[in-house]
Design an enzyme around this catalytic site. Structure first.
Site, short mmCIF file in Angstrom:
data_model
loop_
_atom_site.label_atom_id
_atom_site.label_comp_id
_atom_site.label_asym_id
_atom_site.label_seq_id
_atom_site.Cartn_x
_atom_site.Cartn_y
_atom_site.Cartn_z
N ASN A 148 -28.65 -27.10 28.21
CA ASN A 148 -28.57 -25.97 27.07
C ASN A 148 -28.60 -27.07 25.75
OD1 ASN A 148 -27.56 -23.70 25.44
ND2 ASN A 148 -25.82 -25.21 25.15
N GLU A 149 -29.26 -26.52 24.83
CA GLU A 149 -29.44 -27.13 23.49
C GLU A 149 -29.39 -28.79 23.72
OE1 GLU A 149 -26.59 -25.78 20.48
OE2 GLU A 149 -27.87 -24.13 20.16
N CYS A 178 -22.75 -24.40 24.99
CA CYS A 178 -22.35 -25.59 25.36
C CYS A 178 -21.37 -25.90 26.28
CB CYS A 178 -21.68 -26.05 23.82
SG CYS A 178 -22.89 -25.93 22.41
N GLU A 205 -20.59 -16.32 27.28
CA GLU A 205 -20.17 -17.74 27.41
C GLU A 205 -18.61 -17.70 27.36
OE1 GLU A 205 -21.32 -20.79 24.29
OE2 GLU A 205 -20.61 -22.24 25.36
O1 AHR Z 1 -23.09 -19.34 20.83
C1 AHR Z 1 -21.97 -20.55 20.66
C2 AHR Z 1 -22.68 -21.84 20.62
O2 AHR Z 1 -23.78 -21.97 19.79
C3 AHR Z 1 -23.26 -22.02 22.14
O3 AHR Z 1 -22.33 -22.57 22.99
C4 AHR Z 1 -24.33 -23.51 21.98
O4 AHR Z 1 -25.45 -23.25 22.73
C5 AHR Z 1 -24.69 -22.90 20.49
O5 AHR Z 1 -24.71 -23.98 19.53
#
Ligand code: AHR
Length: 668
Positions: free
Chosen positions: A386-387, A255, A62
């Protein structure tokens, strides 16, 4: 022992020596007396319990903590095209000249990158710009660098003179570049070497000559990038990934996929095609954490989806893209795309598959070919969201699933089970995802070491017939929240213990990745991270060493390890799992000793194969759980290898205090 002073100093010394040797004898007897009889484990090589996916251990990428811009993407100039919200961020004008000398033009006709700088040098001044880089520029003595820019000149002869300066403002590299007068945009580049190393250098660009000069995409890259690709990736950082031999790479997050709002979401189509036309956006981590504000954090997308696929291919990892599902981050705006406006999002997913796998005759396959890769990238799975959580997620996921299954039934869909590995949100999603027969469920856990230790049997009783599990983001956090969590040996060893549970259940947990991957020492927002970097160096944390030991010893088949008929999942702070590697013809046993003392363990191997008596033992250990690696001491915790010999039927070994040990025995 009492010693009478009347016996004099000589006798005193003799008496003390005796006392010391008696104490030593007593201590050694004491050790023998308390020596623990070996714990008996059975390794059932003759009872393989399922195949291990080639994608089992992977990496999560990321653009957080300066992971891409300022990190693996080797560009040294910050805000190279003046597109940041504050166009002069990172830049300084060195000579002002009269009013109107430096003009920032915004040309709506230009794709993606609309702004450029006009230097209007009416009276032959020496004009200059200085760029500060990402927390400085890291350059190395003797290495070559390429400066490039796009320009358009309506004047006579003009020249550029470059200077790289070190922290003391001493010039350590120079180059000149003549600019030809031409009414159209041209790209020009010059290569030069620097004479000394600095982690915090800067670049000065001097412009001479009279007239109007338009400039854009002012850029400085090392020549020595990963695979020597022009304008490529930082070699040391990619090498650390390649060394892990990861089974997959998840990208671009995290995120960052969701964005703070939908406008700020990650849109892969805006990250492909000519680099100068990729429209940057503010990085969502820029202001996410008040204690770690990073106002100069943007995504220029020089590392875009084409480059991610290429990186995956380079390091032998399956590409695992995660796409926005029509939902912005639920910790931020939680904006939703209305259900009747999801087409654009779904189309992005369908087109991504075409971009990755489609023939060169297709629209997106053709773009891939134009960019240099006519061969497909062999995409096999795609993440939707994602999440994300709640019924709003399920509603959107259903739309994606229908469209993806209809057009690409061979592509597996990964869906999120939210932010936490338990609780109402998790239960709701888990039930729904299983009911809709999603292929792979993405579980996340950022938890303290105690959670990892006590969850080593989490998957022992998971449903074998339902969706597979992707442990898509996890890390053991010794300090939460807000505290800068350190990747200590305590964190790493608790992850190692937990990972025996993932390995034992690799028939259901098919992929796992630690998160996040990179942290820049001067620009991080989230910690702990797997790999830390500064502008020149990088190192793997103890967690990295654990991940690497697992992924380079992943094997092909699960081999049960039992203690009294039960999985070895924490009794006496001992954890174990095993695999067989068909290709290497090797039995690989992993043992975690989470005790402050050595543990004697005896392995009985039931087998229909011939097991060699000689093997290898690789130990990753530290007596101090607070130990870690660092830029100064990058390999403080690293694996140590030794030979072992099996005498008789059993292999009895002493496992070091606080250790992860990998035992390897040829078995053919
Ligand atoms: O890894 C950091 C963050 O943790 C990521 O962006 C998210 O998916 C999670 O909350």
């Amino acid at each position: 022992m009492l010693v009478s002073e009347a016996h004099g100093p000589k006798n005193l010394i003799i008496a003390m020596k005796k006392a010391v040797s008696t104490m030593l004898l007593f201590m050694s007897m004491g050790t023998a007396a308390i020596a623990q009889s070996p714990i008996e484990l059975t390794v059932q090589l003759d009872r393989p319990a399922g195949a291990i996916s080639p994608h089992m251990w992977g990496v999560f990428f990321e653009d957080i903590n300066l992971g891409a811009d300022g990190g693996i993407y080797a560009e040294l100039v910050k805000n190279r095209s003046f597109e940041f919200d504050q166009p002069w961020m990172g830049w300084k004008k060195l000579e002002n000249g009269p009013e109107g000398t430096y003009l920032l033009l915004n040309d709506n006709q230009r794709k993606g990158n609309k702004r450029y700088l006009r230097l209007n040098n009416v009276s032959n001044l020496k004009l200059g710009l200085e760029n500060e880089g990402f927390r400085g520029m890291g350059v190395k003595a003797g290495e070559q660098y390429v400066f490039s820019l796009q320009y358009r000149s309506e004047a006579g002869d003009m020249n550029i003179m470059l200077e790289v300066l070190n922290e003391q403002d001493k010039v350590i590299g120079t180059a000149t570049m003549p600019l030809r007068s031409s009414g159209t945009w041209t790209e020009s580049a010059v290569k030069f070497a620097v004479s000394s190393t600095t982690a915090k250098g800067k670049l000065r660009i001097w412009f001479t000559g009279t007239g109007k000069l338009d400039v854009d995409m002012l850029s400085l890259f090392p020549v020595d990038t990963w695979k020597q690709r022009p304008k490529g990736l930082r070699k040391d950082m990619v090498q650390l990934l390649a060394d892990m031999k990861p089974g997959f790479i998840r990208f671009p997050g995290g995120c960052i996929v969701e964005g703070r709002d939908l406008a700020n979401r990650f849109q892969w189509k805006k990250t492909v095609g000519p680099i100068g036309e990729r429209e940057l956006i503010i990085n969502r981590w820029n202001t996410e954490f008040k204690h770690r504000l990073t106002p100069d954090y943007y995504q220029t997308f020089g590392l875009g989806f084409y480059e991610y696929f290429l990186l995956a291919e380079d390091i032998g990892a399956a590409p695992v893209p995660i796409l926005n599902c029509g939902m912005a981050c639920q910790f931020n705006t939680a904006e939703l795309a209305p259900l009747d406006q999801l087409d654009e999002y779904v189309q992005d997913a369908l087109d991504l598959i075409e971009f990755a796998n489609g023939s060169v005759e297709t629209k997106w396959g053709k773009l891939r070919a134009t960019m240099g890769h006519p061969e497909p990238f062999h995409l096999k799975m795609i993440g939707v969201g994602n999440e994300n959580w709640g019924p709003q997620y399920i509603e959107r996921l259903e739309v994606f699933k229908k469209a993806l299954n209809a057009k690409y039934p061979e592509i597996e869909i990964i869906a999120s089970s939210g932010t936490d590995p338990e609780g109402d949100r998790f239960d709701f999603l888990n039930d729904k995802l299983r009911a809709m027969q999603i292929d792979i469920i993405d579980e996340h856990y950022y938890r303290p070491p105690s959670w990892f230790l006590s969850s080593a049997s989490r998957y022992d009783n998971y449903d074998r017939k339902g969706p597979k599990i992707f442990a898509g983001e996890y890390a053991s956090h010794t300090t939460r929240p807000n505290g800068p969590g350190r990747s200590t040996w305590e964190a790493a060893l608790s992850e190692a213990a937990f990972m025996t549970g993932l390995e034992r259940n690799a028939d259901v947990v098919q992929m796992a990745s630690y998160a996040p991957l990179f942290g820049h020492v001067d620009g991080w927002q989230w910690s702990p991270d797997l790999i830390w970097v500064d502008n020149l160096q990088s190192y793997g944390t103890p967690s990295y060493q654990v991940q690497k030991l697992y992924s380079t010893n992943k094997g092909s088949d699960i081999i049960p390890v039992r203690r009294d008929g039960q999985p070895v999942a924490g009794k006496d702070s001992l954890y174990a799992s095993a695999v067989y590697d068909k290709n290497a013809g090797e039995l690989i046993v992993k043992v975690v000793n989470y005790n402050s003392k050595p543990m004697q363990v005896s392995l009985s191997i039931t087998s229909n194969k011939k097991i060699a008596d000689r093997g290898q033992k690789v130990t990753l250990a530290s007596h101090d759980l607070n130990n870690s690696n660092s830029i100064e001491d990058p390999l403080r915790i690293q694996p140590k290898q030794e030979s072992i010999i099996r005498k008789g039927k059993k292999l009895t070994e002493s496992f070091a205090p606080y250790s992860l040990t990998v035992i390897k025995l040829p078995a053919k």
